[in-house]
Enzyme design. Sequence first.
Site, short mmCIF file in Angstrom:
data_model
loop_
_atom_site.label_atom_id
_atom_site.label_comp_id
_atom_site.label_asym_id
_atom_site.label_seq_id
_atom_site.Cartn_x
_atom_site.Cartn_y
_atom_site.Cartn_z
N HIS A 56 0.77 0.36 -8.68
CA HIS A 56 -0.20 -0.67 -8.23
C HIS A 56 -0.88 -1.17 -9.51
O HIS A 56 -1.40 -0.63 -10.24
CB HIS A 56 -1.18 0.05 -7.36
N ASP B 203 3.09 3.67 -5.28
CA ASP B 203 2.20 2.50 -4.65
C ASP B 203 2.76 1.07 -5.22
O ASP B 203 2.67 1.16 -6.21
CB ASP B 203 0.73 2.86 -5.04
N ASP B 204 3.24 0.45 -4.30
CA ASP B 204 3.55 -0.76 -4.70
C ASP B 204 4.80 -0.85 -5.55
O ASP B 204 5.18 -1.62 -6.67
CB ASP B 204 2.53 -1.49 -5.56
N LYS C 40 6.06 -7.07 -0.64
CA LYS C 40 4.92 -6.45 -0.02
C LYS C 40 4.17 -7.31 0.98
O LYS C 40 4.08 -8.59 0.51
CB LYS C 40 3.49 -5.83 -0.95
N CYS D 152 0.06 -0.84 1.77
CA CYS D 152 0.01 0.63 1.32
C CYS D 152 -0.99 1.34 2.74
O CYS D 152 -0.67 2.24 2.96
CB CYS D 152 -1.28 0.51 0.29
N HIS E 1 -7.04 6.11 1.22
CA HIS E 1 -6.86 4.88 1.71
C HIS E 1 -6.91 4.54 3.13
O HIS E 1 -6.01 3.71 3.53
CB HIS E 1 -5.95 4.12 0.93
N ASP F 270 5.15 3.20 -0.68
CA ASP F 270 4.44 2.53 0.49
C ASP F 270 4.64 1.17 1.01
O ASP F 270 4.49 0.85 1.96
CB ASP F 270 2.77 3.05 0.19
N ASN F 271 5.16 0.60 0.01
CA ASN F 271 5.60 -0.83 0.42
C ASN F 271 6.65 -1.21 -0.78
O ASN F 271 6.69 -0.80 -1.80
CB ASN F 271 4.55 -1.87 0.70
N LYS G 267 -4.60 9.24 -3.92
CA LYS G 267 -5.10 8.18 -3.04
C LYS G 267 -5.16 8.42 -1.58
O LYS G 267 -4.04 8.70 -1.13
CB LYS G 267 -4.32 6.70 -3.39
N ARG H 176 0.37 4.34 4.59
CA ARG H 176 -0.35 5.70 4.69
C ARG H 176 -0.78 6.35 6.05
O ARG H 176 -0.30 7.62 6.19
CB ARG H 176 -1.18 5.87 3.73
#
Length: 549
Positions: free
Chosen positions: A203, A16-17, A376, A54, A113, A307-308, A111, A58
């Site tokens: 993140h 994540d991130d 992002k 994110c 989300h 994810d980004n 996660k 996903r």
Amino acid sequence: MSEPRKAPNVVIILNDDMGFSDIGCFGGEIETPNLDRLAAQGLRYAQFYNTARCSPSRASLLTGLHPHQTGIGILTYPTGPEGYAGNLNDRCVTIAEVLREAGYRTYLSGKWHVAANLTQPTDAWPLQRGFDRFYGTIIGAGSFYHPNTLTRGNDNIEHEAVRDPDFFYTDAISDQAAAFIREHACDHGDTPFFHYVAYTAPHWPLHAHEEDIAKYKGRFDAGWDQLRLERLERLVAAGLIHPSWKLTDRDPTQPPWSQAERRDWLLRCMEVYAAQIDRMDQGIGRILRALEETGEIDNTLLLFLSDNGGCAEDIPVDVDPRVLVEELMIAQDRTRAGAPVRFGNDPDIVPGAEDTYQSYGTAWANLSNTPFRLYKHWVHEGGIATPLIVHWPAGIRSPGALRQNPGQLPDIMATILDVTGAAYPDSYRGQAVLPCEGESLVPSFERDGVERGPLFWEHEGNAAVRVGPWKLVRKYPGEWELYDMDADRTEMNDLAAVHPERVREMSALYEAWAERCGVIPRDKILKLMREQGATAFWEEDEEDEEGGA
């Protein structure tokens, strides 16, 4: 006569991130021996893409569709009509639903989300979208020591974190994933499995163990300018970046490292960020050991990606904690011991502990995304370029090789269908399902340079289409820019004025895609958000230059 081999297992590890060049095998300073090992024994993809945020990433990864088609056009907070409802809809199927129909057992650790309701089970929750077992969070971010919406199955279990003084969410995700693998081997050993491991690291908030942070003391002391140059050298040496591609300029909102104030605090932020990734890699090592001990590592297709791109979002010192705690549900206002949490990027607060809530900032995100532009949210390369590692001993014959052919998240579904032989349905539970948008990566397992159809992106008005080496991209609300990705993947030389006909052709392709996939113009979305009173603490003036988040 030997027994027929069961269908391959599938493990997707998503973090994540995280920027393109943070981990060791993609040029970074962060120690990731387990990911490095997967890369050395598998394939690294240098031009794979996510969707810049994110929730949309996903949704796209899980379904093989573009985000707007799934109901997740922006985030899981309702921001508009169909395509922006913030809820995984019934016009898509997840990888878990498809593989369960094909006889797989399905697991999720981490996660989720992609559901609008964060507290009550709905048709968009994991167990209702094909997963046999789920442990993780419904919300997209939060304290690593005491995460909101911690759930097992359909039941809230936040109390487990409160009772366990050693609880740390990254470790909990890793350990549950390893446990699921071992339990599957005991209870369903002859059945293939799909396991989706979805980390929140790295993140924000910057939470990490002191022993992990200490490993990085001094590692970043040279500062972001020098480290960007050094990363570029390693990326070029590894063949991930062409030597003719120029390093982008330092973000214009950020000072040279030599002029930066409170460098002690800035270094600590990057050290904690690195420790978050390090801790994740340690957990991935435990997952790999579980696969080895159960004899499943060779017959498991494992994919790792982010994810980004790196995140430049700032957490203001004057942020209203009620927004984070009550409205967005991404924070706790007190620690498990009852101490108040201190919010915001205040240099007088040392990040890392449970009673802090901070982010690492624009300049370090600029390092994370070396050598690319932006972050992002945006669909220039810094926002959408992800490291992708593919590991499958039974199916990859050139371990350690690089692949330069472009791909994006819907290709993951297409690849899994190809590898497992599972059938993608025309309808599911009586509802027509949109066809998969991806193209399988399996041909690229054998050779590089596999051609692919156009790739498309849209997020918050930021838009792009790539056709072969040409990328047309727009930073909302600006004009279209055109880049030759073969000559200039770092997007330094805008050729829109030189090739106006190509701009017209590619923008027409984009508009047709946007209409087909339910993309609503950003101006209309902003109008709807204003009417609903929707805000987010990280939103800045959308006309700000590169440092705005």
